[in-house]
Scaffold this motif. Sequence first.
Motif, PDB file in Angstrom:
ATOM      1  N   GLN A   8       0.838  -1.188   0.000  1.00  0.00           N
ATOM      2  CA  GLN A   8       0.000   0.000   0.000  1.00  0.00           C
ATOM      3  C   GLN A   8       0.878   1.244   0.000  1.00  0.00           C
ATOM      4  OE1 GLN A   8      -3.259  -0.233  -0.157  1.00  0.00           O
ATOM      5  NE2 GLN A   8      -3.870   1.885   0.071  1.00  0.00           N
ATOM      6  N   VAL A   9       0.688   2.119  -0.977  1.00  0.00           N
ATOM      7  CA  VAL A   9       1.460   3.345  -1.062  1.00  0.00           C
ATOM      8  C   VAL A   9       0.905   4.384  -0.110  1.00  0.00           C
ATOM      9  CG1 VAL A   9       2.067   5.282  -2.561  1.00  0.00           C
ATOM     10  CG2 VAL A   9       2.205   2.953  -3.435  1.00  0.00           C
ATOM     11  N   ARG A  10       1.777   5.009   0.659  1.00  0.00           N
ATOM     12  CA  ARG A  10       1.385   6.110   1.530  1.00  0.00           C
ATOM     13  C   ARG A  10       2.061   7.371   1.012  1.00  0.00           C
ATOM     14  NH1 ARG A  10       3.523   7.948   6.759  1.00  0.00           N
ATOM     15  NH2 ARG A  10       1.901   9.142   7.848  1.00  0.00           N
ATOM     16  N   LEU A  11       1.291   8.429   0.895  1.00  0.00           N
ATOM     17  CA  LEU A  11       1.787   9.686   0.334  1.00  0.00           C
ATOM     18  C   LEU A  11       1.697  10.780   1.387  1.00  0.00           C
ATOM     19  CD1 LEU A  11      -0.130   9.503  -3.073  1.00  0.00           C
ATOM     20  CD2 LEU A  11       2.202   8.747  -2.590  1.00  0.00           C
ATOM     21  N   VAL A  12       2.796  11.505   1.600  1.00  0.00           N
ATOM     22  CA  VAL A  12       2.833  12.566   2.596  1.00  0.00           C
ATOM     23  C   VAL A  12       3.372  13.836   1.953  1.00  0.00           C
ATOM     24  CG1 VAL A  12       3.739  13.319   4.815  1.00  0.00           C
ATOM     25  CG2 VAL A  12       3.189  10.903   4.452  1.00  0.00           C
ATOM     26  N   GLU A  13       2.518  14.860   1.901  1.00  0.00           N
ATOM     27  CA  GLU A  13       2.910  16.137   1.302  1.00  0.00           C
ATOM     28  C   GLU A  13       3.552  17.042   2.338  1.00  0.00           C
ATOM     29  OE1 GLU A  13      -1.208  15.067  -0.548  1.00  0.00           O
ATOM     30  OE2 GLU A  13      -0.254  15.028   1.423  1.00  0.00           O
ATOM     31  N   VAL A  64      -5.815  23.763  -1.003  1.00  0.00           N
ATOM     32  CA  VAL A  64      -5.154  22.598  -0.431  1.00  0.00           C
ATOM     33  C   VAL A  64      -4.627  21.779  -1.604  1.00  0.00           C
ATOM     34  CG1 VAL A  64      -5.383  20.522   0.964  1.00  0.00           C
ATOM     35  CG2 VAL A  64      -6.660  22.604   1.579  1.00  0.00           C
ATOM     36  N   TYR A  65      -3.355  21.470  -1.578  1.00  0.00           N
ATOM     37  CA  TYR A  65      -2.705  20.723  -2.659  1.00  0.00           C
ATOM     38  C   TYR A  65      -2.521  19.270  -2.236  1.00  0.00           C
ATOM     39  CZ  TYR A  65      -1.837  24.921  -5.364  1.00  0.00           C
ATOM     40  OH  TYR A  65      -2.007  26.066  -6.119  1.00  0.00           O
ATOM     41  N   TYR A  66      -2.929  18.367  -3.136  1.00  0.00           N
ATOM     42  CA  TYR A  66      -2.882  16.943  -2.870  1.00  0.00           C
ATOM     43  C   TYR A  66      -1.947  16.247  -3.852  1.00  0.00           C
ATOM     44  CZ  TYR A  66      -7.172  17.735  -0.202  1.00  0.00           C
ATOM     45  OH  TYR A  66      -8.109  18.191   0.705  1.00  0.00           O
ATOM     46  N   CYS A  67      -1.200  15.315  -3.353  1.00  0.00           N
ATOM     47  CA  CYS A  67      -0.382  14.429  -4.159  1.00  0.00           C
ATOM     48  C   CYS A  67      -1.198  13.169  -4.451  1.00  0.00           C
ATOM     49  CB  CYS A  67       0.872  14.089  -3.370  1.00  0.00           C
ATOM     50  SG  CYS A  67       1.973  12.891  -4.108  1.00  0.00           S
ATOM     51  N   ALA A  68      -1.002  12.599  -5.641  1.00  0.00           N
ATOM     52  CA  ALA A  68      -1.745  11.410  -6.008  1.00  0.00           C
ATOM     53  C   ALA A  68      -0.867  10.452  -6.792  1.00  0.00           C
ATOM     54  CB  ALA A  68      -2.972  11.795  -6.837  1.00  0.00           C
ATOM     55  N   ALA A  69      -1.186   9.164  -6.706  1.00  0.00           N
ATOM     56  CA  ALA A  69      -0.446   8.125  -7.427  1.00  0.00           C
ATOM     57  C   ALA A  69      -1.418   7.232  -8.175  1.00  0.00           C
ATOM     58  CB  ALA A  69       0.380   7.292  -6.449  1.00  0.00           C
ATOM     59  N   PHE A  78      -5.957   8.451 -10.954  1.00  0.00           N
ATOM     60  CA  PHE A  78      -5.181   8.276  -9.746  1.00  0.00           C
ATOM     61  C   PHE A  78      -6.072   7.681  -8.670  1.00  0.00           C
ATOM     62  CE2 PHE A  78      -1.482  10.414 -11.268  1.00  0.00           C
ATOM     63  CZ  PHE A  78      -1.962  11.318 -12.197  1.00  0.00           C
ATOM     64  N   ASP A  79      -5.513   6.717  -7.946  1.00  0.00           N
ATOM     65  CA  ASP A  79      -6.334   6.019  -6.963  1.00  0.00           C
ATOM     66  C   ASP A  79      -5.750   6.023  -5.562  1.00  0.00           C
ATOM     67  OD1 ASP A  79      -5.391   2.670  -8.205  1.00  0.00           O
ATOM     68  OD2 ASP A  79      -4.204   4.346  -7.421  1.00  0.00           O
ATOM     69  N   ARG A  80      -4.620   6.716  -5.359  1.00  0.00           N
ATOM     70  CA  ARG A  80      -4.046   6.853  -4.037  1.00  0.00           C
ATOM     71  C   ARG A  80      -3.746   8.326  -3.798  1.00  0.00           C
ATOM     72  NH1 ARG A  80       0.232   2.916  -6.044  1.00  0.00           N
ATOM     73  NH2 ARG A  80      -1.056   3.209  -7.911  1.00  0.00           N
ATOM     74  N   TRP A  81      -4.095   8.778  -2.599  1.00  0.00           N
ATOM     75  CA  TRP A  81      -4.063  10.214  -2.318  1.00  0.00           C
ATOM     76  C   TRP A  81      -3.379  10.490  -0.986  1.00  0.00           C
ATOM     77  CZ3 TRP A  81      -6.045  13.591  -5.929  1.00  0.00           C
ATOM     78  CH2 TRP A  81      -6.789  13.008  -6.955  1.00  0.00           C
ATOM     79  N   GLY A  82      -2.699  11.648  -0.937  1.00  0.00           N
ATOM     80  CA  GLY A  82      -2.166  12.135   0.320  1.00  0.00           C
ATOM     81  C   GLY A  82      -3.214  12.925   1.074  1.00  0.00           C
ATOM     82  N   GLN A  83      -2.814  13.443   2.229  1.00  0.00           N
ATOM     83  CA  GLN A  83      -3.739  14.183   3.081  1.00  0.00           C
ATOM     84  C   GLN A  83      -3.847  15.655   2.695  1.00  0.00           C
ATOM     85  OE1 GLN A  83      -5.745  12.760   5.549  1.00  0.00           O
ATOM     86  NE2 GLN A  83      -5.024  10.998   4.397  1.00  0.00           N
ATOM     87  N   GLY A  84      -2.893  16.158   1.930  1.00  0.00           N
ATOM     88  CA  GLY A  84      -2.958  17.539   1.470  1.00  0.00           C
ATOM     89  C   GLY A  84      -2.095  18.487   2.284  1.00  0.00           C
ATOM     90  N   THR A  85      -1.708  19.568   1.630  1.00  0.00           N
ATOM     91  CA  THR A  85      -0.966  20.634   2.293  1.00  0.00           C
ATOM     92  C   THR A  85      -1.522  21.980   1.835  1.00  0.00           C
ATOM     93  OG1 THR A  85       1.269  21.494   2.773  1.00  0.00           O
ATOM     94  CG2 THR A  85       0.878  20.720   0.535  1.00  0.00           C
ATOM     95  N   GLN A  86      -1.693  22.900   2.782  1.00  0.00           N
ATOM     96  CA  GLN A  86      -2.327  24.192   2.476  1.00  0.00           C
ATOM     97  C   GLN A  86      -1.312  25.156   1.863  1.00  0.00           C
ATOM     98  OE1 GLN A  86      -5.668  25.321   3.016  1.00  0.00           O
ATOM     99  NE2 GLN A  86      -4.929  27.072   1.807  1.00  0.00           N
TER     100      GLN A  86
END
Length: 119
Positions: A1-6, A93-98, A106-114
């Motif tokens: 499982q990919v985890r994304l952290v912005e 809010v900017y989100y990273c996705a994979a 894209f089907d995997r998402w980070g939590q976002g950064t303002q």
Amino acid sequence: QVRLVESGGGLVQAGGSLRLSCAASGRTFSSDAMGWFRQPPGKEREFVAAVNWSGHSTRYADSVKGRFTISRDNAKNTVYLQMNSLKPDDTAVYYCAAGGNYPGPFDRWGQGTQVTVSS
């Protein structure tokens, strides 16, 4: 499982720059397409930029072309969004996705950064 952290968001004046980073964990990062999306206040999430697995193909929303640059470092499992000439309309809010395919979906998402751009 990919985890994304912005990271890298913050408050900047119009005309300034920020660089967002997205650190990914998981075995598939180097083969995944990666993207950045954003959600302005009171609006729907929208596409910003995407990069293919190698970094050689990129795509941008018209609103950010010439100002934003997406890149990736597969050795560091990290994707970046360099944002220059920022405008108040870039506040979101900017989100990273994979995802497995370029340029999406894209089907995997980070939590976002303002990101907040003041005028």
